[in-house]
Design a protein around this motif. Structure first.
Motif, short mmCIF file in Angstrom:
data_model
loop_
_atom_site.label_atom_id
_atom_site.label_comp_id
_atom_site.label_asym_id
_atom_site.label_seq_id
_atom_site.Cartn_x
_atom_site.Cartn_y
_atom_site.Cartn_z
N LEU A 284 37.87 -6.40 57.05
CA LEU A 284 38.84 -5.35 56.73
C LEU A 284 38.67 -4.87 55.30
O LEU A 284 38.51 -3.67 55.04
N ARG A 285 38.67 -5.80 54.37
CA ARG A 285 38.57 -5.43 52.95
C ARG A 285 37.23 -4.76 52.64
O ARG A 285 37.16 -3.86 51.80
N GLY A 286 36.19 -5.21 53.33
CA GLY A 286 34.87 -4.63 53.10
C GLY A 286 34.77 -3.18 53.50
O GLY A 286 33.84 -2.47 53.08
N ARG A 287 35.72 -2.72 54.30
CA ARG A 287 35.75 -1.32 54.73
C ARG A 287 36.84 -0.53 54.02
O ARG A 287 37.16 0.58 54.41
N GLY A 288 37.41 -1.13 53.00
CA GLY A 288 38.44 -0.44 52.25
C GLY A 288 39.81 -0.48 52.90
O GLY A 288 40.72 0.24 52.50
N ILE A 289 39.98 -1.35 53.91
CA ILE A 289 41.24 -1.48 54.62
C ILE A 289 42.04 -2.62 53.98
O ILE A 289 41.49 -3.69 53.71
N VAL A 290 43.31 -2.39 53.75
CA VAL A 290 44.15 -3.41 53.12
C VAL A 290 44.86 -4.22 54.21
O VAL A 290 45.70 -3.68 54.94
N PRO A 291 44.55 -5.52 54.33
CA PRO A 291 45.23 -6.34 55.35
C PRO A 291 46.71 -6.55 55.00
O PRO A 291 47.06 -6.75 53.84
N VAL A 292 47.56 -6.49 56.01
CA VAL A 292 49.00 -6.73 55.84
C VAL A 292 49.49 -7.52 57.04
O VAL A 292 49.10 -7.24 58.17
N TRP A 293 50.32 -8.51 56.79
CA TRP A 293 51.01 -9.19 57.90
C TRP A 293 52.44 -9.44 57.45
O TRP A 293 52.69 -10.27 56.58
N ASP A 294 53.40 -8.69 58.01
CA ASP A 294 54.78 -8.84 57.57
C ASP A 294 55.71 -9.41 58.62
O ASP A 294 56.84 -9.80 58.30
N GLY A 295 55.29 -9.48 59.88
CA GLY A 295 56.12 -10.08 60.91
C GLY A 295 57.20 -9.14 61.43
O GLY A 295 57.46 -8.08 60.84
#
Length: 322
Positions: A284-295
């Motif tokens: 994800l990060r390698g493609r410029g995507i910011v991972p989020v997990w908030d539930g």
């Protein structure tokens, strides 16, 4: 007394099928519905997460792209799936605004909101042969252009990337609809239109344009993020160019309402573990995507706030209902 003693046994008997479902889930492949076309941001995020899900589930994960209706078709397919944990979906910001746009009575209450999984900043992407070499030059040309002379695309009317374009125009002191919007089923077809000269600008995420950037067919002038993207460190943010505007689309995991509690708990646990995997985070990060997990709880609160914010832009575009 005899009747009372039988109640716990009866409750256990009634609960047994639900417990059995939770313990055996997943016993077959899981399907993830994506409401947008293959190759776009939602599809990219989903396929990366699916790789982690397959490792955690020990079952195949099938990706199904259900396009149409500005995202309504795919989101409705998720909501109408059997609530057994075997069909979930990728929810995108559009489902928050269907009612405000007067497109459908479908809204957040129709889905089980599991968690956000990623955010993607919008950008300003033009043809490689376009005359503008930076955001400042593009902004100057946009100011001088007639209303609607510049065209943009990347999603349906009132969708995420349309709001990104509208906010950019407002940051320049222009009408929200200074860029005339051409509805699209996703970022990939919009980018093909850009390359072919059918539109002026793509305000979707530069992540979706990576292959075309590498091929020298499009150029990213700026990103609508708080900081520069790792995949495009040479591209400035709009704030660096003096434009006070940021915008990031978001992607989430959603499911049909009514999944048995035990299965839902296991589903959430497996999805959280898949999302947290080092390989998934790296991709994800390698493609410029910011991972989020908030539930579920935090995601539901976020959706409420997001709906209020986007409603303002929709009204300025003349698309908001009421």
């Amino acid at each position: 007394m005899l009747r009372r003693r039988r109640l716990p046994a009866l409750a256990a008997l009634l609960a047994a099928p639900a417990l059995a479902r939770a313990e055996t889930w997943p016993a077959r492949p899981v399907t993830v519905i994506v409401p947008w076309a293959a190759g776009g941001g939602a599809d990219t995020v989903t396929r990366i997460l699916a790789q982690g899900l397959e490792q955690e589930l020990k079952q195949p994960v099938n990706i199904v792209n259900r396009t149409g209706g500005n995202g309504i078709t795919g989101h409705a397919a998720i909501a109408n799936a059997a609530p057994d944990g075997y069909t979930i979906g990728t929810g995108t910001s559009e489902f928050v605004n269907f009612r405000a746009l007067g497109l459908s009575e479908f809204g957040p209450a129709n889905l089980d909101l599991l968690s956000r999984v990623a955010t993607l900043p919008a950008g300003v992407t033009v043809q490689a042969g376009a005359p503008w070499r930076d955001v400042g030059a593009f902004a100057a040309a946009l100011r001088e252009a007639k209303r609607g002379q510049f065209t943009g695309s990347g999603v349906g009317a009132g969708g995420s990337w349309h709001l990104a374009a509208a906010g950019l125009c407002r940051a320049l002191g222009l009408p929200a609809d200074q860029i005339r919007w051409i509805p699209s089923v996703g970022g990939a077809p919009a980018l093909q239109d850009l390359v072919a000269g059918g539109i002026t600008v793509f305000t979707g995420s530069p992540v979706e344009a990576q292959s075309l950037v590498a091929a020298g067919r499009v150029r990213v002038l700026g990103v609508m993020a708080e900081s520069r993207m790792s995949i495009l460190p040479e591209v400035p943010t709009l704030r660096e160019a003096g434009l006070p505007w940021t915008y990031a689309n978001w992607f989430s995991l959603v499911a049909p309402r009514g999944i048995p509690a035990g299965v839902r708990t296991r589903l959430l646990d497996v999805c959280a573990r898949a999302h947290a995997r080092a390989d998934v985070q790296e991709m994800l990060r390698g493609r410029g995507i910011v991972p989020v997990w908030d539930g579920p709880e935090a995601f539901a609160a976020f959706v409420g706030e997001f709906g209020q914010t986007s409603a303002v832009l929709l009204k300025e575009l003349g698309l908001g209902r009421g």
